[in-house]
Design an enzyme around this catalytic site. Structure first.
Site, short mmCIF file in Angstrom:
data_model
loop_
_atom_site.label_atom_id
_atom_site.label_comp_id
_atom_site.label_asym_id
_atom_site.label_seq_id
_atom_site.Cartn_x
_atom_site.Cartn_y
_atom_site.Cartn_z
N THR A 67 -122.55 -6.59 33.22
CA THR A 67 -122.72 -7.96 33.70
C THR A 67 -121.42 -8.76 33.68
O THR A 67 -120.48 -8.44 32.94
CB THR A 67 -123.76 -8.70 32.83
N VAL A 68 -121.40 -9.79 34.49
CA VAL A 68 -120.38 -10.83 34.41
C VAL A 68 -121.04 -12.07 33.82
O VAL A 68 -122.26 -12.23 33.97
CB VAL A 68 -119.79 -11.16 35.80
N CYS A 98 -122.65 -15.64 40.58
CA CYS A 98 -123.46 -15.58 39.35
C CYS A 98 -123.46 -16.90 38.57
O CYS A 98 -122.40 -17.42 38.22
CB CYS A 98 -122.88 -14.46 38.47
N1 LIG Z 1 -126.91 -12.92 29.26
C1 LIG Z 1 -125.84 -12.67 30.20
C2 LIG Z 1 -126.40 -12.42 31.58
C3 LIG Z 1 -125.37 -12.25 32.65
C4 LIG Z 1 -125.98 -11.64 33.91
O1 LIG Z 1 -127.15 -11.24 33.93
N2 LIG Z 1 -125.18 -11.54 34.98
C5 LIG Z 1 -125.66 -10.91 36.20
C6 LIG Z 1 -125.18 -11.62 37.44
S1 LIG Z 1 -125.91 -13.18 37.73
C7 LIG Z 1 -125.09 -9.52 36.32
O2 LIG Z 1 -123.91 -9.33 36.09
N3 LIG Z 1 -125.91 -8.54 36.70
C8 LIG Z 1 -125.45 -7.21 36.96
C9 LIG Z 1 -126.48 -6.17 36.62
O3 LIG Z 1 -127.46 -6.52 35.97
O4 LIG Z 1 -126.24 -5.04 37.01
C10 LIG Z 1 -124.91 -13.85 30.19
O5 LIG Z 1 -125.39 -15.00 30.12
O6 LIG Z 1 -123.70 -13.64 30.23
#
Ligand SMILES: N[C@@H](CCC(=O)N[C@@H](CS)C(=O)NCC(=O)O)C(=O)O
Length: 318
Positions: free
Chosen positions: A123-124, A42
């Site tokens: 999210t991470v 990520c």
């Molecule tokens: N705005 C958040 C976005 C983080 C994000 O979208 N991470 C994605 C991975 S690249 C995630 O964990 N997605 C899991 C999901 O949406 O289920 C940040 O910058 O921390």
């Protein structure tokens, strides 16, 4: 997983836990108290990892690494452990770890531990507080700020890392302004291209994204070594995690194939290689197998290219 507007364009959802590490605050800096949950795949988590490594926080904050296969959410399943009764094609990933704090498998369990009523995305990165068993912050731009300066008071002054200032006072306005368009047109821009579900949404997204790439190339072409000011700042870190994924991932997985960094953006390419090869925190936190698999596993196969994930610095560049 991806949220979309009615016209098929990609929409980013707001993160919910928005606290900071600060002396005298609810979450003061303390060795061993906080934990960072990430995926090497990520780009948002990668920002946090780079700053964690740059600032020498390895002995202060431990990290758990999710398996890059986002099956039904991030899972902490190292390569030698399978989820019982899981019939799916779960791939092995050396480097993935267990959840070192609680041993939970699903990241979502941590979100519900922090807030049983949580109904957002899981999210991470997550910056976790083991004392209150809650999430300090799950928004990478803010996690980065906490890591960049929130622990300074407990960093040994003898460490050069304690002197690194990624967000110097006199450059803040310029860093914020740069971050804003880099975020819109590049960091999220590639997702808008990749997740567009109609030709029309794709056409709009790719036009804006290509304009953003041209803008950053023009900026770097004036001879500057870093995006803002005379040293590496948060703006470089935030751009890096998108550009390092560009040729190996986005060009194929997100159809951002108008140009390759290595071929079409010479100044950006030089900047990328310099960051990767001369800043250990960038190289050591870039795990090619995880970041390629993280985007490509859905298609069932990982493309072979590019021939080099990153090219070497040439003698006159080095
Ligand atoms: N705005 C958040 C976005 C983080 C994000 O979208 N991470 C994605 C991975 S690249 C995630 O964990 N997605 C899991 C999901 O949406 O289920 C940040 O910058 O921390």
């Amino acid at each position: 997983m991806a949220v979309r507007n009615d016209d098929g364009s990609f929409k980013m959802r707001e993160s919910k836990f928005r606290n900071y590490i600060a002396v005298g605050g609810r979450f003061p800096p303390e060795k061993g108290r906080y934990h960072l949950y990430v995926s090497y795949a990520c780009p948002w988590a990668h920002r946090a990892l780079i700053v964690w490594a740059l600032k020498g926080l390895e002995d202060i904050i431990d990290v758990s690494i999710a398996n890059p296969q986002l099956l039904d959410g991030w899972r902490f399943v190292p390569s030698d452990r399978k989820v019982p009764n899981d019939e799916r094609d779960v791939w092995d990933f050396p480097g993935a770890t267990v959840d070192k704090v609680y041993g939970t498998t699903q990241l979502s369990d941590l979100y519900h531990k922090a807030d049983p009523t949580y109904d957002g995305r899981y999210t991470v990165p997550v910056l976790w507080d083991t004392r209150e068993a809650t999430i300090v912050n799950n928004e990478s731009s803010e996690v980065v700020r906490s890591l960049a300066s929130g622990f300074d008071s407990i960093l040994p002054a003898s460490l050069p890392a304690s002197a690194i200032d990624l967000y110097p006072e006199h450059l803040r306005a310029e860093i914020d302004a740069t971050n804003a368009w880099v975020h819109r047109d590049i960091n999220v821009g590639v997702y808008k291209v990749g997740f567009a579900t109609t030709q029309q949404a794709y056409d709009v997204a790719i036009r804006d994204h290509v304009a953003g790439m041209a803008r950053v190339e023009a900026l770097l072409s004036d001879g500057r070594e870093w995006l803002v000011g005379g040293a590496m700042t948060e703006a470089d870190v935030r751009l890096f995690t998108s550009i390092i994924r560009y040729d190996p991932v986005y060009v194929v997985a997100f159809k951002t194939n108008y140009g390759l960094v290595r071929h079409d953006y010479p100044y950006l390419h030089h900047w990328l290689k310099k960051m990767y090869w001369t800043v250990p925190a960038c190289k050591d936190t870039t795990h090619w197998d995880h970041l390629k698999a993280g985007y490509h596993w859905v298609s069932g196969k990982i493309p072979i290219g590019p021939n080099n994930n990153i090219e070497a610095l040439t003698d006159d560049e080095g």
